[in-house]
Design a protein around this motif. Structure first.
Motif, short mmCIF file in Angstrom:
data_model
loop_
_atom_site.label_atom_id
_atom_site.label_comp_id
_atom_site.label_asym_id
_atom_site.label_seq_id
_atom_site.Cartn_x
_atom_site.Cartn_y
_atom_site.Cartn_z
N PHE A 29 -4.80 0.86 6.93
CA PHE A 29 -4.86 1.05 5.29
C PHE A 29 -5.06 2.51 5.00
CE2 PHE A 29 -5.85 -3.66 6.17
CZ PHE A 29 -4.68 -4.04 5.94
N PHE A 30 -6.10 3.03 5.63
CA PHE A 30 -6.13 4.28 5.51
C PHE A 30 -5.05 5.39 5.86
CE2 PHE A 30 -10.56 3.17 5.64
CZ PHE A 30 -11.62 3.93 4.62
N GLU A 31 -4.56 5.11 6.81
CA GLU A 31 -3.09 5.89 7.26
C GLU A 31 -2.23 5.60 6.38
OE1 GLU A 31 -3.11 7.02 11.87
OE2 GLU A 31 -1.72 5.33 11.22
N ARG A 32 -2.11 4.38 5.96
CA ARG A 32 -0.93 4.17 4.91
C ARG A 32 -1.12 5.19 3.61
NH1 ARG A 32 -0.40 -1.92 3.47
NH2 ARG A 32 0.13 -1.89 5.62
N THR A 33 -2.53 5.06 3.18
CA THR A 33 -2.85 5.81 1.94
C THR A 33 -2.69 7.32 2.09
OG1 THR A 33 -4.20 3.90 1.32
CG2 THR A 33 -4.72 6.03 0.19
N GLN A 34 -3.06 7.73 3.22
CA GLN A 34 -2.99 9.24 3.64
C GLN A 34 -1.64 9.45 3.56
OE1 GLN A 34 -5.52 10.70 6.35
NE2 GLN A 34 -4.44 12.54 6.71
N ARG A 35 -0.69 8.56 4.16
CA ARG A 35 0.71 9.08 4.05
C ARG A 35 1.35 9.39 2.51
NH1 ARG A 35 1.47 5.68 8.28
NH2 ARG A 35 2.06 3.94 7.03
N ARG A 36 0.61 8.52 1.54
CA ARG A 36 1.04 8.55 0.09
C ARG A 36 0.48 9.94 -0.32
NH1 ARG A 36 4.25 7.87 -3.54
NH2 ARG A 36 3.60 7.29 -5.58
N PHE A 37 -0.83 10.31 0.27
CA PHE A 37 -1.45 11.57 -0.34
C PHE A 37 -0.39 12.66 0.05
CE2 PHE A 37 -3.63 15.20 1.29
CZ PHE A 37 -4.40 15.69 0.61
N THR A 38 -0.06 12.58 1.32
CA THR A 38 0.86 13.74 1.70
C THR A 38 2.00 13.99 1.05
OG1 THR A 38 -0.06 13.30 4.06
CG2 THR A 38 1.81 14.47 3.85
N GLU A 39 2.65 12.58 0.81
CA GLU A 39 3.81 12.76 0.00
C GLU A 39 3.76 13.28 -1.38
OE1 GLU A 39 5.40 8.58 0.23
OE2 GLU A 39 5.66 8.82 -1.88
N ALA A 54 -5.85 19.80 5.57
CA ALA A 54 -6.86 20.04 4.21
C ALA A 54 -7.62 18.95 3.93
CB ALA A 54 -5.94 20.58 3.22
N LEU A 55 -7.04 17.73 3.90
CA LEU A 55 -7.80 16.57 3.68
C LEU A 55 -8.99 16.15 4.71
CD1 LEU A 55 -8.43 13.73 2.04
CD2 LEU A 55 -6.59 12.82 3.48
N PHE A 56 -8.56 16.45 5.98
CA PHE A 56 -9.51 16.34 6.95
C PHE A 56 -10.65 17.17 6.77
CE2 PHE A 56 -11.38 17.45 11.16
CZ PHE A 56 -11.57 16.34 11.81
N GLU A 57 -10.60 18.37 6.73
CA GLU A 57 -11.59 19.53 6.32
C GLU A 57 -12.41 19.00 5.21
OE1 GLU A 57 -9.68 23.23 6.22
OE2 GLU A 57 -9.36 22.81 8.60
N VAL A 58 -11.80 18.35 4.01
CA VAL A 58 -12.65 18.15 2.86
C VAL A 58 -13.39 16.90 3.16
CG1 VAL A 58 -12.49 17.28 0.45
CG2 VAL A 58 -11.11 19.23 1.25
N THR A 74 -11.42 8.44 -1.25
CA THR A 74 -10.58 8.70 -2.46
C THR A 74 -11.11 10.13 -3.02
OG1 THR A 74 -10.41 6.42 -2.86
CG2 THR A 74 -9.88 7.50 -4.74
N LEU A 75 -12.44 10.27 -3.30
CA LEU A 75 -12.88 11.36 -3.76
C LEU A 75 -12.44 12.70 -3.17
CD1 LEU A 75 -16.65 10.37 -5.00
CD2 LEU A 75 -14.70 10.89 -6.65
N SER A 76 -12.53 12.46 -1.74
CA SER A 76 -11.96 13.51 -0.93
C SER A 76 -10.60 13.94 -1.15
CB SER A 76 -12.36 13.22 0.79
OG SER A 76 -13.92 13.35 0.55
N MET A 77 -9.80 12.73 -1.22
CA MET A 77 -8.29 13.14 -1.49
C MET A 77 -8.00 13.85 -2.66
SD MET A 77 -5.93 9.63 -0.65
CE MET A 77 -6.68 8.42 -1.61
N LEU A 78 -8.82 13.23 -3.90
CA LEU A 78 -8.60 14.12 -5.01
C LEU A 78 -8.87 15.63 -5.03
CD1 LEU A 78 -10.11 11.48 -7.73
CD2 LEU A 78 -7.97 11.91 -6.93
#
Ligand SMILES: [Mg+2]
Length: 241
Positions: A29-39, A54-58, A74-78
């Protein structure tokens, strides 16, 4: 490194289980959300910008503040979205990232195949079961309750870090010495190495994806099962006389 020794006197009495990607699916589910983030974020940056990096580092930078779990993710994605786009990310995309985080929190608990049968079998064979998991307290409690497995476990330990000292305390809280304690989990780094270090038993049950922060260097000499269905047999083979 200490390794499980089947000839050791005394058997395993307490079986501790990791939760995410050991009892139920999580990383997918994290992977799926991360694909959405990337997109969403890629639209705002040059093609050569590595938004996943960039997300990994944050995330890495924030682990000490937010701990493990979906809310911190979620906060890190933002934060990563704002940072990597130089503030250009739109509020529409910010709202979509927040929605993606909420979708993860609302997702029903999806048990890994065999978990229900194996927990029942272990309880019937007289093993005392405890869950030891990192992550967000509120969400982990909710998942454990929603899993339908709560009656199988004697204790639920939601911990902030999985190190030898944490496992020593968990074993003590169950009233057993480390040689009577066995941890089962999908992360060599969190579920296996620190337990072997404190003198307990540990077995690795890999999940098909591993969070980048959980990757561990090890010599490959850790007990590994192909599926949690192999756990009762593996424990029996280590039972004392
Ligand atoms: Mg796990």
């Amino acid at each position: 490194m200490l390794l499980n020794d089947p000839s050791e006197p005394g058997g395993i009495e307490v079986v501790a289980l990791d939760a995410d990607d050991t009892l139920w699916h999580s990383e997918v589910f994290f992977e799926r959300t991360q694909r959405r983030f990337t997109e969403l974020v890629r639209r705002y940056v040059d093609h050569d910008v590595d938004v996943d990096r960039a997300l990994f580092e944050v995330e890495h930078r924030n682990l000490g503040r937010y701990g493990y779990g979906i809310k911190g993710f979620t906060l890190s994605m933002l934060e990563a979205a704002i940072e990597v786009t130089g503030g250009a990310i739109g509020t529409v995309e910010i709202e979509q990232l927040l929605a993606a985080g909420r979708t993860m929190l609302d997702h029903p608990v999806d048990l890994i195949d065999g978990v229900d049968d194996v927990m029942t079998e272990l309880a019937e064979r007289g093993y005392r079961l405890v869950v030891v998991t990192k992550g967000d307290l509120h969400h982990q409690q909710h998942k454990i309750f929603a899993s339908g497995l709560t009656d199988r476990f004697e204790r639920i330990e939601i911990v902030s870090e999985k190190d030898p000292d944490t496992y020593r305390k968990v074993a003590a809280s169950m009233g057993v010495a480390p040689p009577s304690f066995c941890m089962v989990g999908n992360s060599v780094r969190s579920d296996v190495l620190p337990v072997l270090e404190m003198g307990g038993h540990a077995v690795h049950v890999p999940y098909h994806v591993t969070w980048a922060h959980e990757h561990a260097q090890h010599n490959g000499d850790v007990p590994t099962l192909a599926s949690i269905r192999e756990l009762p047999g593996w424990l029996e083979s280590r039972r004392g006389p």
